[in-house]
Design an enzyme around this catalytic site. Structure first.
Site, PDB file in Angstrom:
ATOM      1  CB  SER A  83      54.589   9.098 -45.283  1.00 43.21           C
ATOM      2  OG  SER A  83      54.683   8.343 -44.335  1.00 43.21           O
TER       3      SER A  83
ATOM      4  CE  LYS B 176      51.123  10.604 -51.593  1.00 40.41           C
ATOM      5  NZ  LYS B 176      51.665  11.144 -53.409  1.00 40.41           N
TER       6      LYS B 176
ATOM      7  N   GLY C  47      52.707   6.715 -51.466  1.00 47.55           N
ATOM      8  CA  GLY C  47      53.083   7.111 -52.857  1.00 47.55           C
ATOM      9  C   GLY C  47      53.575   7.834 -53.653  1.00 47.55           C
TER      10      GLY C  47
END
Length: 178
Positions: free
Chosen positions: A87, A19, A13
């Site tokens: 990512s 996260k 995210g």
């Protein structure tokens, strides 16, 4: 409680989506249940092991691949891996899905505005002033997952509620049993 097969929970995210907070809470919940769990947080990995890799899109991609390899090794030893990484590139995450046998993508969703408001490091402000370049969510795109196994909305859910969503998925889909 036991795991039926090792797996990797891959939390992705925007920066500031929650996260790390979610990953830490999930780690605590699963270890309290007696499960073997390891947390691979990109911030910790960066600070301790890969300072020399530039914070470019290519460098971020390399770090994610390194974390996935560590997750693979953990899974081989019957350990749940929780990977925390922005990512931003979908094709990289798709590649990791083929490498890790039990890859569970967790999309930690919130708006850029909310993520920027939460940002404890002030990175969004630096990116908006041009001090940081290639910052995901500002001048570098984040490609959201199309069909993640698990979706949590940290803009609308508390961390406790998001942990429960993930936990219920693991139970319902037979990844862990009572």
């Amino acid at each position: 409680m036991r795991i039926t097969k090792s797996f990797t929970l891959f939390l992705t995210g925007l920066p500031g989506a929650g996260k790390t907070t979610l990953g830490n809470a999930l780690y605590a919940r699963l270890t309290e249940l007696g499960l073997n769990v390891e947390l691979l947080d990109s911030d910790t990995i960066d600070a301790r092991f890969v300072k020399h890799i530039a914070p470019t899109p290519e460098g971020r991609d390399l770090r994610v691949r390194m974390m996935a390899y560590a997750a693979l090794l953990l899974n081989r030893h019957h350990t749940i891996a929780i990977v925390i990484a922005t990512s931003p590139v979908k094709s990289t995450r798709d590649e990791l899905r083929t490498v890790l046998q039990n890859f569970l993508e967790v999309f930690v969703c919130c708006s850029v505005e909310t993520a920027a408001r939460r940002d404890p490091k002030g990175l969004y402000a630096l990116a908006r002033r041009g001090v940081i370049t290639d910052f995901t969510g500002i001048d570098s795109a984040y490609e959201p997952p199309i069909a993640p196994e698990i979706f949590v909305d940290t803009e609308r859910e508390s961390i406790r509620e998001s942990v429960e969503v993930i936990y219920q998925y693991l139970i319902t889909h037979g990844h862990v049993t009572l």
